[in-house]
Design an enzyme around this catalytic site. Structure first.
Site, mmCIF file in Angstrom:
data_model
loop_
_atom_site.group_PDB
_atom_site.id
_atom_site.type_symbol
_atom_site.label_atom_id
_atom_site.label_comp_id
_atom_site.label_asym_id
_atom_site.label_seq_id
_atom_site.Cartn_x
_atom_site.Cartn_y
_atom_site.Cartn_z
ATOM 1 N NE ARG A 1 35.200 42.395 48.019
ATOM 2 C CZ ARG A 1 36.138 41.993 47.177
ATOM 3 N NH1 ARG A 1 37.076 41.163 47.583
ATOM 4 N NH2 ARG A 1 36.148 42.419 45.929
ATOM 5 C CG HIS B 1 41.157 44.341 50.863
ATOM 6 N ND1 HIS B 1 41.573 43.654 49.749
ATOM 7 C CD2 HIS B 1 40.080 43.686 51.335
ATOM 8 C CE1 HIS B 1 40.762 42.623 49.542
ATOM 9 N NE2 HIS B 1 39.843 42.618 50.490
ATOM 10 C CB CYS C 1 46.585 40.529 47.356
ATOM 11 S SG CYS C 1 46.414 42.294 47.329
HETATM 12 C C1 CIR Z 1 39.129 40.926 44.663
HETATM 13 O O1 CIR Z 1 38.462 41.899 44.285
HETATM 14 O O2 CIR Z 1 38.791 40.233 45.626
HETATM 15 C C2 CIR Z 1 40.383 40.574 43.900
HETATM 16 N N1 CIR Z 1 40.214 40.841 42.509
HETATM 17 C C3 CIR Z 1 41.546 41.360 44.444
HETATM 18 C C4 CIR Z 1 41.884 40.985 45.869
HETATM 19 C C5 CIR Z 1 43.067 41.712 46.376
HETATM 20 N N2 CIR Z 1 43.428 41.252 47.662
HETATM 21 C C6 CIR Z 1 43.978 41.993 48.615
HETATM 22 O O3 CIR Z 1 44.080 43.207 48.468
HETATM 23 N N3 CIR Z 1 44.291 41.410 49.750
#
Ligand code: CIR
Length: 252
Positions: A130, A160, A247
């Site tokens: 990402r 992440h 998150c």
């Molecule tokens: C994603 O894949 O972007 C979301 N389903 C989960 C994001 C999780 N965010 C984080 O770890 N900061």
């Protein structure tokens, strides 16, 4: 000390969000209940919590952490790495502009806040699926202009950086085995997680209390033995969408 947090209500189409799907099908009612308990916990820890409206066009938008990096001096608005999430950051910018000067990650940079770990005046910036190197460098140079140091960390397979490592105060990191081996973390005390409980690396340290996900008994024991004040929260439905405790909010 944090005094505020921003969260966002999940939308009923949250199950259209990005997920590896390894943990099964999530339930909306339970997700809302867990989200509510999360907000109440932040409030109990003294934070003023702003709850933004759900965003039906962005099923992952309640994972607000990925849209910004906030320090005491500045809020840096990201361009999230997943195309389906690009756009979530605009309404976050409007909210953060009430509290901080705003800076931006720009093309071709991509950054998810989940890759950004602040430890005192130093930032570890994960380069992941990402967050790209251009985004990491842009973020690093904005942070450096405010007196912070930073370094890149390769995230490898996890989603992440903060899926695998978090700071819990007193120069101590909670982290998984692969990250414990990296030389950038050599000067920290490390609590290395058993593989079966690696998800618990996504713990959230707020004003001297550590929030951990419920259901990880070995981690709970290891952390409470160190005298940390611990609150356990159930985030099973967020975990099914590859998210967790950090998150769900922006803290500042
Ligand atoms: C994603 O894949 O972007 C979301 N389903 C989960 C994001 C999780 N965010 C984080 O770890 N900061």
């Amino acid at each position: 000390m944090f005094t505020r947090a921003i969260v966002r209500k999940p939308d009923s189409n949250f199950d259209k969000g990005l997920t590896t799907g390894l943990l099964g099908k999530p339930k909306f009612d339970l997700l809302l209940k867990q989200h509510q308990a999360y907000i109440q916990t932040l409030e109990k820890l003294g934070l003023r919590v702003t709850v933004l409206d759900a965003q039906p066009n962005y099923p992952d938008a309640y994972f607000v952490e990925d849209t910004a990096v906030v320090t005491p001096e500045v809020a840096i608005i990201t361009i999230p790495g997943a195309p389906a999430r690009q756009g979530e950051q605009h309404s976050i910018q409007l909210e953060l502009a009430k509290h901080r000067p705003i800076a931006h990650i720009v093309d071709p940079g991509r950054v998810d806040g989940g890759d950004v770990l602040m430890v005192g005046k130093h930032f570890f910036i994960g380069v992941s699926e990402r967050t790209n190197p251009a985004g990491a460098r842009q973020l690093g140079s904005i942070l450096a202009s405010y007196g912070y140091t930073w370094c890149e960390v390769p995230v490898g397979e996890g989603l992440h950086l903060k899926s695998s490592i978090n700071f819990v105060g007193a120069n101590t990191l909670v982290l998984t085995t692969p990250f414990a081996k990296l030389s950038v973390f050599e000067n920290y005390t490390k609590i290395v997680l058993p593989e079966a409980e690696a998800y618990a690396a996504n713990t959230l340290w707020i004003n001297d209390t550590l929030i951990i996900p419920r259901g990880f008994p070995q981690v709970e024991k290891a952390l409470s033995q160190r005298g940390l004040a611990i609150i356990e929260l159930d985030v099973s439905e967020m975990a099914k969408m590859d998210g967790g405790l950090t998150c769900l909010s922006l803290r500042f």
